[in-house]
Design a protein around this motif. Structure first.
Motif, mmCIF file in Angstrom:
data_model
loop_
_atom_site.group_PDB
_atom_site.id
_atom_site.type_symbol
_atom_site.label_atom_id
_atom_site.label_comp_id
_atom_site.label_asym_id
_atom_site.label_seq_id
_atom_site.Cartn_x
_atom_site.Cartn_y
_atom_site.Cartn_z
ATOM 1 N N PRO A 28 0.786 -1.234 0.000
ATOM 2 C CA PRO A 28 0.000 0.000 0.000
ATOM 3 C C PRO A 28 0.820 1.288 0.000
ATOM 4 C CG PRO A 28 -0.930 -1.586 1.549
ATOM 5 C CD PRO A 28 0.387 -2.146 1.103
ATOM 6 N N ILE A 29 0.297 2.262 -0.745
ATOM 7 C CA ILE A 29 0.753 3.650 -0.696
ATOM 8 C C ILE A 29 -0.483 4.468 -0.322
ATOM 9 C CG2 ILE A 29 1.775 5.586 -1.952
ATOM 10 C CD1 ILE A 29 3.705 3.287 -1.799
ATOM 11 N N GLY A 30 -0.471 5.068 0.854
ATOM 12 C CA GLY A 30 -1.666 5.776 1.306
ATOM 13 C C GLY A 30 -2.862 4.847 1.337
ATOM 14 N N VAL A 35 0.500 0.317 -6.356
ATOM 15 C CA VAL A 35 0.588 1.382 -7.365
ATOM 16 C C VAL A 35 1.611 0.981 -8.426
ATOM 17 C CG1 VAL A 35 1.167 3.800 -7.831
ATOM 18 C CG2 VAL A 35 -0.002 3.210 -5.702
ATOM 19 N N PHE A 36 1.232 1.152 -9.702
ATOM 20 C CA PHE A 36 2.113 0.869 -10.831
ATOM 21 C C PHE A 36 2.026 2.039 -11.810
ATOM 22 C CE2 PHE A 36 0.626 -3.031 -8.973
ATOM 23 C CZ PHE A 36 1.773 -3.809 -8.877
ATOM 24 N N ILE A 37 3.183 2.585 -12.237
ATOM 25 C CA ILE A 37 3.188 3.781 -13.084
ATOM 26 C C ILE A 37 4.269 3.663 -14.157
ATOM 27 C CG2 ILE A 37 3.371 6.310 -13.160
ATOM 28 C CD1 ILE A 37 2.805 6.358 -10.151
ATOM 29 N N VAL A 38 3.915 4.060 -15.387
ATOM 30 C CA VAL A 38 4.886 4.280 -16.454
ATOM 31 C C VAL A 38 4.699 5.701 -16.968
ATOM 32 C CG1 VAL A 38 5.550 3.678 -18.826
ATOM 33 C CG2 VAL A 38 5.054 1.863 -17.179
ATOM 34 N N GLU A 62 1.711 12.353 -3.484
ATOM 35 C CA GLU A 62 0.332 12.808 -3.326
ATOM 36 C C GLU A 62 -0.607 11.647 -2.980
ATOM 37 O OE1 GLU A 62 -1.035 16.059 -3.470
ATOM 38 O OE2 GLU A 62 1.098 16.481 -3.206
ATOM 39 N N ILE A 63 -0.380 10.495 -3.584
ATOM 40 C CA ILE A 63 -1.173 9.313 -3.228
ATOM 41 C C ILE A 63 -0.978 8.995 -1.748
ATOM 42 C CG2 ILE A 63 -1.367 6.803 -3.549
ATOM 43 C CD1 ILE A 63 -0.658 7.288 -6.530
ATOM 44 N N GLY A 64 0.259 9.044 -1.304
ATOM 45 C CA GLY A 64 0.573 8.735 0.096
ATOM 46 C C GLY A 64 -0.057 9.711 1.080
ATOM 47 N N ASN A 70 -11.700 7.193 -2.652
ATOM 48 C CA ASN A 70 -12.026 6.829 -4.026
ATOM 49 C C ASN A 70 -10.758 6.848 -4.883
ATOM 50 O OD1 ASN A 70 -12.662 7.363 -6.871
ATOM 51 N ND2 ASN A 70 -14.789 7.409 -6.199
ATOM 52 N N PRO A 71 -10.407 5.717 -5.527
ATOM 53 C CA PRO A 71 -9.143 5.667 -6.278
ATOM 54 C C PRO A 71 -9.080 6.658 -7.440
ATOM 55 C CG PRO A 71 -10.445 3.676 -6.633
ATOM 56 C CD PRO A 71 -11.088 4.408 -5.515
#
Length: 249
Positions: A28-30, A35-38, A62-64, A70-71
Motif C-alpha cells: 500500500p501507498i496511502g 501502485v504501478f506507473i509508467v 500525493e497518493i501517500g 475513491n481511487p
C-alpha cells in the motif's frame, strides 16, 4: 490477493538518454493497496528525463498523503498536482521550458483494476486475447477515431508521435479513467510507446502468453523491441494480479 510483477526500462538503440520513468509498489501507498506507473517524458536535453521522474515522484507523494478513499479521486488529484508543479518548474527554469510527460497509472483493488491515463503510454489486459484498455491521446489516434485512417496506417503515420495531452502541457489537465473487472489468468501490461511502436499487439500477446517465467517474458518484450529497431526508450511493467488463484505446476 497476491500480486506478482516485473518491470524493466531500457534506453533502446537510438537514444542517448532514457526519458522513461517507472514505479511499482506491490504494497500500500496511502489508501491505495498497490501502485504501478509508467511515464514517458518529453523536452530538450534532460528536461524530459526530469519531467517523467518528477511527475511520478509527485504522484506517489500525493497518493501517500491523500485522505480520499475513491481511487479515481486519489489518482486524479495526484496527477493534477504533478501537472501544476511541472508547469511551475518549467516557468522557473528556462532549461525546462516546454517539458511534459505521459503517464499511465494503475491500482488493483480486489478483482478490479483502476487506471488513469494521460498521453500515449498504454495499459493492456492480456489473456486469450489482448485488449488495449487506455486510449492514446495522440493526433493519429484522433484520426483513427474519426475514421480518417485505419489502425494499420496509424502505426506508420509520420505524425504518430504528436500527442494531444500530457502532464505539463497546459494549465488544466484531463486524465482518462478506466475500471476493469479482472478474470482468472489475466495479465496486465503498462508500457511506453517505445514498446508499442516496435511490436504490434499480436507480438506482445504471443510473447506474454509463452510458458516462461514472468521475468523472461518481460525481458523478451524489450529484447524484441530492440531487435526491431529500438528507436525509443522502452518501458514495461507486467503484473499477474490474481497470481494466488492460478494453478502452477
Amino acid at each position: 490477493m497476491v500480486l506478482k510483477s516485473y518491470a524493466i526500462t531500457d534506453i533502446g538503440r537510438k537514444r542517448q538518454l532514457n526519458q522513461d520513468f517507472i514505479y511499482l509498489s506491490e504494497t500500500p501507498i496511502g489508501n491505495l493497496p498497490n501502485v504501478f506507473i509508467v511515464a514517458d517524458g518529453m523536452g530538450g536535453h534532460n528536461a524530459g528525463d526530469y519531467a517523467s521522474r518528477y511527475a511520478v515522484e509527485t504522484v506517489v507523494d500525493e497518493i501517500g498523503a491523500s485522505f480520499e478513499k475513491n481511487p479515481v479521486r486519489i489518482l486524479g488529484g495526484a496527477i493534477e498536482k504533478a501537472n501544476t508543479l511541472i508547469r511551475q518548474r518549467a516557468q522557473e527554469n528556462p532549461a525546462y521550458s516546454g517539458m511534459g510527460t505521459t503517464m499511465v497509472a494503475a491500482t488493483f483493488i480486489g478483482r478490479y483494476l483502476e487506471v488513469a491515463n494521460v498521453g500515449d503510454s498504454r495499459l493492456y489486459v492480456i489473456n486469450n486475447s489482448i485488449e488495449q484498455i487506455t486510449r492514446d491521446h495522440s493526433l493519429v489516434e484522433e484520426m483513427v477515431r474519426m475514421g480518417g485512417i485505419d489502425k494499420e496506417s496509424a502505426r506508420n503515420h509520420p505524425d504518430k508521435n504528436i500527442i494531444t495531452r500530457a502532464i505539463g502541457a497546459r494549465d488544466d489537465i484531463e486524465a482518462d479513467f478506466f475500471n476493469v473487472e479482472l478474470q482468472e489468468g489475466d495479465l496486465v501490461l503498462l508500457c511506453s510507446d517505445g514498446l508499442t511502436n516496435m511490436l504490434d499487439d499480436e507480438e506482445i500477446h504471443r510473447i506474454l502468453t509463452e510458458d516462461e517465467s514472468l521475468k523472461s517474458r518481460v525481458d523478451k518484450l524489450v529484447e524484441t523491441a530492440n531487435r526491431n529497431g529500438g528507436k525509443d526508450n522502452i518501458s514495461a511493467i507486467v503484473i499477474e494480479p490474481l497470481a494466488d488463484e492460478v494453478e502452477h505446476d
